[in-house]
Enzyme design. Structure first.
Site, PDB file in Angstrom:
ATOM      1  N   GLN A  97     -31.259  24.057 -42.103  1.00  0.00           N
ATOM      2  CA  GLN A  97     -31.017  23.470 -43.419  1.00  0.00           C
ATOM      3  C   GLN A  97     -30.902  21.939 -43.352  1.00  0.00           C
ATOM      4  O   GLN A  97     -30.116  21.333 -44.074  1.00  0.00           O
ATOM      5  CB  GLN A  97     -29.763  24.072 -44.036  1.00  0.00           C
ATOM      6  CG  GLN A  97     -29.965  25.434 -44.658  1.00  0.00           C
ATOM      7  CD  GLN A  97     -30.864  25.391 -45.891  1.00  0.00           C
ATOM      8  OE1 GLN A  97     -30.895  24.422 -46.637  1.00  0.00           O
ATOM      9  NE2 GLN A  97     -31.623  26.461 -46.097  1.00  0.00           N
ATOM     10  N   SER A  98     -31.724  21.319 -42.546  1.00  0.00           N
ATOM     11  CA  SER A  98     -31.639  19.880 -42.346  1.00  0.00           C
ATOM     12  C   SER A  98     -32.004  19.092 -43.597  1.00  0.00           C
ATOM     13  O   SER A  98     -33.123  19.204 -44.115  1.00  0.00           O
ATOM     14  CB  SER A  98     -32.560  19.462 -41.198  1.00  0.00           C
ATOM     15  OG  SER A  98     -32.654  18.056 -41.105  1.00  0.00           O
TER      16      SER A  98
END
Length: 335
Positions: A75-76
């Site tokens: 989930q960068s």
């Protein structure tokens, strides 16, 4: 601090607002709480990495690159902003995503940032937890060069001396805003992870002789490691800026008491902070970075760490898209 010396592209909607938070200030009984809205930098829903990408993409284009390669957790926020910058400037983008957070939740694996990554055409490669991610992108870069591409490698969070210039620029921007309204800043607080935001602020304020303390609230590493990493990058950034005096070790301060069980693993304090900001100021934080940082700030205020009349500026680093990846936890917390 002559930033025009460095290659740079225009990405951010800047200056971002500096806003007083009267309702949160009243709720907590002081200090005087301000927020620097770097969630409003524009591209791909905004966020702090756009600041760094102005210099990183500028350098990439100056070097003739045709592909950006970077890495982060699944989930960068950084990867999402990097593929957006690549799209804006006609570059290919490869994102190497680490399964850093132990979960099989489909909202986490496929929603939030990952959904936006796919919509923007990111070429995704996955790696297991505890992979050496810098080595991983170097391997991808070697492979791409073998295929005839011209890759430019961006470390996690865009956190190297080039990327940190983005937050040296924010130090200049924030100081100008404060001077315009007669605001004497006592402390700047933000989430610290890959180190570039804090290192850039520390180096920028030092170059400006601003005498403003920066407190990073850690989201991953223990304090000793985080402070050492930030100081090393702040020194390199200061050298890039031409600051001969360097950065004193005690100019770097991190509080890593609010990480919880680990990076990206939600905490009750984070949930409280997210809901409190939403319900008092109509501002959404993110669950991994700014939510935990605000949880730390709230707890420190309750412990009497600041004077009631002190002006504290919280730098909102963005990432609200990640809220959708934690839907079940936050739904339960909201009742």
């Amino acid at each position: 601090m002559h930033l025009a010396r460095f290659p740079r592209v225009k990405i951010c909607h800047a200056p971002t607002p500096l806003e007083f938070m009267p309702n949160l200030t009243k709720r907590l009984g002081g200090p005087q709480l301000w927020i620097k809205r770097d969630d409003c930098t524009g591209l791909a829903t905004g966020g702090n990495k756009n600041r760094k990408l102005e210099f990183l993409v500028g350098e990439a284009l100056a070097l003739g690159a045709d592909t950006l390669v970077t890495q982060g957790a699944v989930q960068s926020n950084h990867v999402r902003q990097t593929v957006a910058a690549a799209a804006k400037f006609g570059l290919r983008c490869v994102g190497v995503l680490e399964h850093r957070v132990p979960t099989n939740d489909p909202d986490y694996l496929d929603g939030g940032n990952v959904l936006l990554d796919r919509l923007m055409g990111l070429q995704i490669e996955y790696r297991p937890a505890d992979t050496d991610m810098q080595a991983a992108i170097e391997e991808v870069g070697d492979r791409l060069r073998g295929e005839g591409a011209k890759p430019y490698l961006i470390p996690g969070g865009g956190s190297n001396p080039t990327g940190a210039l983005g937050y040296a620029a924010v130090a200049l921007e924030l100081l100008a805003q404060a001077n315009d309204i007669g605001l004497r800043i006592g402390r700047v607080v933000h989430a610290t992870g890959s180190c570039g935001t804090q290192a850039g602020l520390v180096a920028g304020f030092a170059a400006l002789n601003a005498d403003i303390r920066v407190l990073g609230i850690g989201v991953r590493n223990p304090r000793d490691k985080q402070e050492a990493n930030v100081h090393k990058l702040a020194e390199a950034t200061a050298a890039k800026l031409g600051l001969k005096e360097g950065i004193a070790r005690d100019a770097v301060e991190a509080n890593c008491d609010y990480v919880g069980a680990g990076y990206g693993i939600p905490t009750d304090g984070m949930a409280e902070a997210v809901m409190l900001l939403a319900r008092t100021e109509g501002i959404f934080l993110d669950p991994v970075y700014s939510g935990k940082a605000m949880a730390g700030l709230i707890d420190l205020i309750r412990r009497g760490a600041f004077r009631a009349d002190e002006n504290v500026v919280f730098v909102h680093t963005g990432g609200q898209v990640g809220l959708f990846a934690y839907k079940d936890f936050l739904t339960r917390a909201a009742g």
